[in-house]
Design an enzyme around this catalytic site. Sequence first.
Site, PDB file in Angstrom:
ATOM      1  N   ARG A 245       1.355   4.433 -12.957  1.00  0.00           N
ATOM      2  CA  ARG A 245       2.552   3.928 -12.302  1.00  0.00           C
ATOM      3  C   ARG A 245       2.731   4.727 -11.019  1.00  0.00           C
ATOM      4  O   ARG A 245       2.405   5.916 -10.962  1.00  0.00           O
ATOM      5  CB  ARG A 245       3.791   4.079 -13.194  1.00  0.00           C
ATOM      6  CG  ARG A 245       3.874   3.086 -14.335  1.00  0.00           C
ATOM      7  CD  ARG A 245       4.185   1.685 -13.843  1.00  0.00           C
ATOM      8  NE  ARG A 245       4.459   0.746 -14.934  1.00  0.00           N
ATOM      9  CZ  ARG A 245       3.551  -0.034 -15.487  1.00  0.00           C
ATOM     10  NH1 ARG A 245       2.288   0.026 -15.073  1.00  0.00           N
ATOM     11  NH2 ARG A 245       3.896  -0.876 -16.454  1.00  0.00           N
ATOM     12  N   GLU A 274       6.960  -0.047  -4.838  1.00  0.00           N
ATOM     13  CA  GLU A 274       5.933  -1.080  -4.992  1.00  0.00           C
ATOM     14  C   GLU A 274       6.564  -2.451  -4.777  1.00  0.00           C
ATOM     15  O   GLU A 274       7.473  -2.823  -5.519  1.00  0.00           O
ATOM     16  CB  GLU A 274       5.327  -0.984  -6.396  1.00  0.00           C
ATOM     17  CG  GLU A 274       4.100  -1.840  -6.597  1.00  0.00           C
ATOM     18  CD  GLU A 274       3.433  -1.579  -7.952  1.00  0.00           C
ATOM     19  OE1 GLU A 274       2.997  -0.426  -8.185  1.00  0.00           O
ATOM     20  OE2 GLU A 274       3.372  -2.518  -8.747  1.00  0.00           O
ATOM     21  N   HIS A 293      -1.499  -3.847  -7.694  1.00  0.00           N
ATOM     22  CA  HIS A 293      -1.246  -3.749  -9.140  1.00  0.00           C
ATOM     23  C   HIS A 293      -1.979  -4.875  -9.892  1.00  0.00           C
ATOM     24  O   HIS A 293      -1.367  -5.706 -10.558  1.00  0.00           O
ATOM     25  CB  HIS A 293       0.249  -3.809  -9.428  1.00  0.00           C
ATOM     26  CG  HIS A 293       0.623  -3.128 -10.708  1.00  0.00           C
ATOM     27  ND1 HIS A 293       1.824  -2.492 -10.899  1.00  0.00           N
ATOM     28  CD2 HIS A 293      -0.050  -2.977 -11.884  1.00  0.00           C
ATOM     29  CE1 HIS A 293       1.889  -1.988 -12.126  1.00  0.00           C
ATOM     30  NE2 HIS A 293       0.756  -2.268 -12.742  1.00  0.00           N
TER      31      HIS A 293
END
Length: 352
Positions: A245, A274, A293
């Site tokens: 993460r 993000e 991602h």
Amino acid sequence: PMASGSTKLPVMAVISSGGLPEGGEELASKHFELLDYKKAMKSEKSKEVVGIINFGHFHIDEKFVQNFPACKVVSNIGTGVDHIEVEALKKKGIKVGHTPGVLSTTTAELAFAMMISSARHLAQADLFCRSKDDTPSKRSPHAFMGQDLCGKNVGIVGLGAIGCEVARMCKAFRMSIAYHNRRRLSEKEEKYAGDAQYCSSLHDLLRDSDFIFLIVPLTSSTKGLISTEQFKIMKPTASLINIARGGVVNTNALVTALKDKQIKAACLDVTDPEPLPLEHPLKTMDNVLLAPHIGSATTECRLRMTWMAVDNALNALEGKEPVRTPGVTPNPSEISKINESYAKKVMDYLKS
């Protein structure tokens, strides 16, 4: 599965900005009536919603599920649940499912691919070959000089299911693997993970590694785990690969470390924030490889994840525990059986 002859399907609210993964909606629709959560919240159907299928990083807490008073399960398509208030939901009698294991190899493949790409400057080489600069007079035999992988030291922070797969791939490239975990794995598990060597000190792991993989969940104890002091420990030739993460790394400290050449490169499938703002410094650096991602983004993997998420929801609605639930880890042989069963289901599905 629904009983034969049943016509009314349980109603599930779906949270996903782009819909369920390819093939996933067809799969889930066999068992549930699927409604977009926003539409469900504004209609009488909200009272009929018995569960939530989430694909993405939407924050789900006690307040949110109050929109669906009959909710019995939150089924997350994905492993990480830092966006879900798991314990609070469980106290309300709402079961939570997630999908670890079935995405381990796929995510590890991306991490490994990013390491290779960064080490050999493939993204920059590709851009050069597409540019007007790629002429016979401008091609240099010294351009895009990279580094070998063979013989290098790999440090894995978080040797879980994904980490083990990364380790096995690195072992095939004759790399040496060390890992740092809260607990040491068994000798059998270490052997499976490419003969990985346990390192009790994160400091020592960072100091000695050429390629550092971050594969830990985002928790209060891992937030900002890699920051200014940790970058000072690393080799100036080291590369950092984060598939965990974004919040595990202090972004400002990373920018400084790259600018000051405290480390050689960073490969980021996840960032904090993000996505990154359009003008963010990390987007301007040649020694940064970015991905949006996409660790689990293959057709086969997303179908395995969706299938498990559907089964998690079905189990919960039948009063059973989800196949996989956060905080509960089956023994390795059971995990292997679970993963193999979903792999077979999806391969048979795709062939049909």
